[in-house]
Design a protein around this motif. Structure first.
Motif: not given
Lengths: 143, 147
Positions: A44-60
């Motif tokens: 997930f190196s292309h995600f800006a934010d890897l924390s559990p609250s990250s919108p990208q993490i949540k969406a993925h």
């Protein structure tokens, strides 16, 4: 390893129960994966934010759990239901299959945290088997 | 020698203080025997453990679950020097019980899932990560004397 009729019933029952919260549970499971098993960050190196609250993490995470829902709908032939994803993982993503077990674990933890005592040992067994089958299908075209 | 952050120590010990050792131990061992049925082989002397209902109701399983979880408590008390503290227990599992070390990981996974069921959202990703690390350290210490 195969799913009995009883296993499929338990898996379906749980899915029906959690599907209103599927996006949230998926996000939680993926968020946990990255925190509990930091080596998974590499994917997930292309995600800006890897924390559990990250919108990208949540969406993925929501997307991943959506795919698992597809597998539940097509539980009699998971290989057919996830055929495209199997190819994607084999030829494009090339996620080391060991990580499927790690995500299976964090998903079981998310389900357990959500369902509490309702996540009985028998339900845990059925879902553990089911996620192992999903993992096997996703890695079946690797070699 | 394991490096623990203050946050990890805090997450582990604060949760542990709230754990009902008897209850969580029993639930974790019941799950091990149900989800990974080959582990039933190690408990042949426990009487009827042939199905999920029998396992859940078995008094010896409950008692043994408590014993195992008490050892987890010991591990937490010795978290800075666990390989050394668990030398005897490791030898016992290797030389007497002949438990395949893969099963330590299975028990660890069951424990994590029982903690999640018990504590719900309080079992946050950070708390989960700290416990995953504690479980990994326990597994390492228990496996150390195998050869």
């Amino acid at each position: 390893m195969s799913l009995s009729a009883h296993d499929k019933e338990l898996i379906g029952k749980v899915w029906t129960k959690i599907s209103p919260k599927a996006a949230q549970i998926g996000g939680d499971a993926l968020g946990r994966l990255i925190v509990v098993f930091p080596q998974t960050k590499i994917y997930f190196s292309h995600f800006a934010d890897l924390s559990p609250s990250s919108p990208q993490i949540k969406a993925h995470g929501a997307k991943v759990l959506g795919a698992i829902g597809e597998a539940v709908s097509g539980i009699d032939n998971v290989s057919a239901s996830l055929s495209k994803l199997s190819e994607l993982h084999a030829y494009n993503l090339r996620v080391d299959p060991v990580n499927f077990k790690l995500l299976a674990h964090t998903l079981l933890v998310s389900l357990s945290a959500t369902l509490g005592a309702e996540f009985t040992p028998e339900i845990h067994l059925a879902w553990d088997k089911f996620l192992a089958i999903v993992a096997a299908v996703l890695s079946e075209k690797y070699r | 020698m394991v490096h623990w952050t203050d946050q990890e120590r805090h997450a582990i010990t604060t949760l542990w203080a709230k754990v009902n050792v008897e209850e969580v131990g029993a639930q974790a061992l019941v799950r091990l025997l149900v989800v990974y049925p080959w582990t039933q082989r190690y408990f042949a002397s426990f009487g009827n453990i042939s199905n999920a209902a029998a396992i859940a109701g078995n008094a010896k399983v409950h008692a043994h679950g408590k014993t195992v979880l008490k050892s987890v408590g010991d591990a937490i008390a010795h978290m800075d020097d666990l390989s050394h503290a668990f030398t005897k227990l490791s030898k016992f599992h290797s030389e007497t019980l002949h438990v395949d070390p893969d099963n330590f990981k299975h028990f660890g996974d069951c424990l994590s899932i029982v903690l999640a069921a018990t504590f719900g959202t309080a079992y946050t990703p950070d708390v989960h990560a700290a416990w995953q690390k504690m479980i990994a350290v326990i597994i390492s210490a228990l496996s150390k004397q195998y050869h």
